[in-house]
Design a protein around this motif. Structure first.
Motif, PDB file in Angstrom:
ATOM      1  N   TRP A 189      18.943 -13.869 -33.580  1.00 30.73           N
ATOM      2  CA  TRP A 189      17.992 -14.869 -34.102  1.00 30.73           C
ATOM      3  C   TRP A 189      18.780 -15.979 -34.775  1.00 30.73           C
ATOM      4  N   SER A 191      18.245 -20.055 -36.599  1.00 30.03           N
ATOM      5  CA  SER A 191      17.411 -21.194 -36.983  1.00 30.03           C
ATOM      6  C   SER A 191      18.310 -22.274 -37.574  1.00 30.03           C
ATOM      7  N   SER A 214      20.918 -20.543 -40.124  1.00 31.88           N
ATOM      8  CA  SER A 214      20.735 -19.146 -40.520  1.00 31.88           C
ATOM      9  C   SER A 214      20.756 -18.273 -39.271  1.00 31.88           C
ATOM     10  N   SER A 320      17.257 -25.484 -31.636  1.00 39.36           N
ATOM     11  CA  SER A 320      16.451 -25.168 -32.812  1.00 39.36           C
ATOM     12  C   SER A 320      16.209 -26.410 -33.654  1.00 39.36           C
ATOM     13  N   GLN A 325      11.996 -24.890 -34.224  1.00 40.68           N
ATOM     14  CA  GLN A 325      11.681 -23.478 -34.069  1.00 40.68           C
ATOM     15  C   GLN A 325      12.973 -22.641 -33.981  1.00 40.68           C
ATOM     16  N   ALA A 326      12.876 -21.401 -34.415  1.00 44.23           N
ATOM     17  CA  ALA A 326      14.011 -20.494 -34.294  1.00 44.23           C
ATOM     18  C   ALA A 326      14.222 -20.128 -32.832  1.00 44.23           C
TER      19      ALA A 326
END
Length: 330
Positions: A189, A191, A214, A320, A325-326
């Protein structure tokens, strides 16, 4: 005696030329650059031959390795040419501005059976390397969170910004590699957010100059990267990793370690002003590692697969930022 050719006679080419000249068992035979005068000056300094024609260099059977320190947009073509010619390759980051093109380079290298190392010199910084050793030895338990601070002393020229591929591919590519290396894990994941706070011209050129990224890994570890194109006090390169039993922190490198205390306060040197000074020793150690591993046949600390993986994260960060959006990875 290994005979090598250096592509690129700019500032990073100059660093590599000096380090190659100091390596026993290595002869810098050619220096190639489209700017013939720059190649001539550097070649004259280190007893090499200036040659602006890559084909002649690739066809020389005496040359066993190619060092690529040219602009990013030329990297992938030179990697593929070198692989096709059966030459081992050291290439500055990034492999390319496109993940797909970087993957093509990795496939060309594998097909040719040559070795290819990517110049992520931060893995060779003595402090960073020591922190990694202690982490791997379990001295702070299980790593849980990594915070990376990455700030240039000043932004590059706007012409460079326009051709750089953006802050994620140009600047944070190193930080994405440090993230993977230190945590020994892959992102699931990501972001990214950013703004143009340093110079409005950077925004007009289609880029940002201040970002926060992140990431979360497969094992649930977290990472935050904060980066800026400007730090008025010097080149700011730090990270800290928090573990279950403690913390490892790598601070900035300063010209001297002298601390003066007086009635006015406590005074230290500012951090080194530029990356060439900050990573002077890392650049020497990485090129030494390249030839040591060629000699033994062992794997490089930073192979082309690492270049592709960092590029994938840089591309995801750009997506991103653009979408708000992530990005979730398979």
């Amino acid at each position: 005696m290994k005979q090598v050719a250096l592509f690129g006679a700019g500032r990073i080419g100059g660093i590599h030329a000096a380090n190659l000249a100091g390596l026993p068992g290595v002869q810098l035979k050619y220096i190639s650059d489209p700017f013939a005068e720059a190649a001539r000056r550097l070649a004259e300094k280190y007893g090499a031959r200036a040659d602006a024609h890559p084909d002649a260099i690739f066809q020389d059977p005496a040359v066993s390795a190619i060092i690529i320190g040219t602009p990013t947009t030329t990297h992938s073509a030179l990697i593929q040419q070198a692989a096709a010619a059966g030459k081992h390759i050291f290439c500055e980051k990034p492999v390319d501005l496109s993940t797909a093109r970087a993957q093509e380079c990795a496939e060309a290298v594998a097909k040719a059976g040559v070795a290819c190392m990517i110049g992520f010199q931060r893995r060779f910084d003595p402090s960073f390397s020591e922190a990694k050793r202690r982490l791997d030895d379990g001295e702070i338990g299980t790593p849980e969170m990594l915070v990376i601070t990455s700030r240039d002393c000043a932004p590059p020229p706007i012409d460079y910004i326009r051709s750089s591929g953006g802050i994620f591919r140009d600047m944070l590519i190193h930080d994405f590699d440090v993230f993977r290396w230190i945590l020994g894990d892959e992102a699931v994941w990501l972001s990214a957010t950013g703004a143009s706070l340093v110079d409005p011209a950077i925004g007009r050129a289609g880029d940002v100059d201040s970002v926060v990224v992140s990431l979360r890994t497969r094992s649930g570890r977290l990472c935050q990267i904060n980066a800026s194109r400007r730090a008025a006090y010097g080149y700011d390169q730090r990270f800290e990793v928090l573990g279950s039993a403690g913390l490892l922190a790598c601070e900035n490198l300063r010209p001297t370690a002298v601390c003066q205390m007086d009635a006015r306060g406590v005074h230290l040197d500012k951090p080194e002003h530029f990356f060439l000074q900050r990573y002077r020793e890392a650049y020497r150690l990485e090129i030494e590692h390249f030839f040591q591993q060629l000699e033994t046949g062992a794997s490089f600390r930073t192979g082309i697969a690492d270049g592709v993986a960092a590029q994938r994260l840089a591309d995801a960060a750009a997506r991103s930022l653009a979408s708000g959006q992530a990005v979730v990875f398979d």
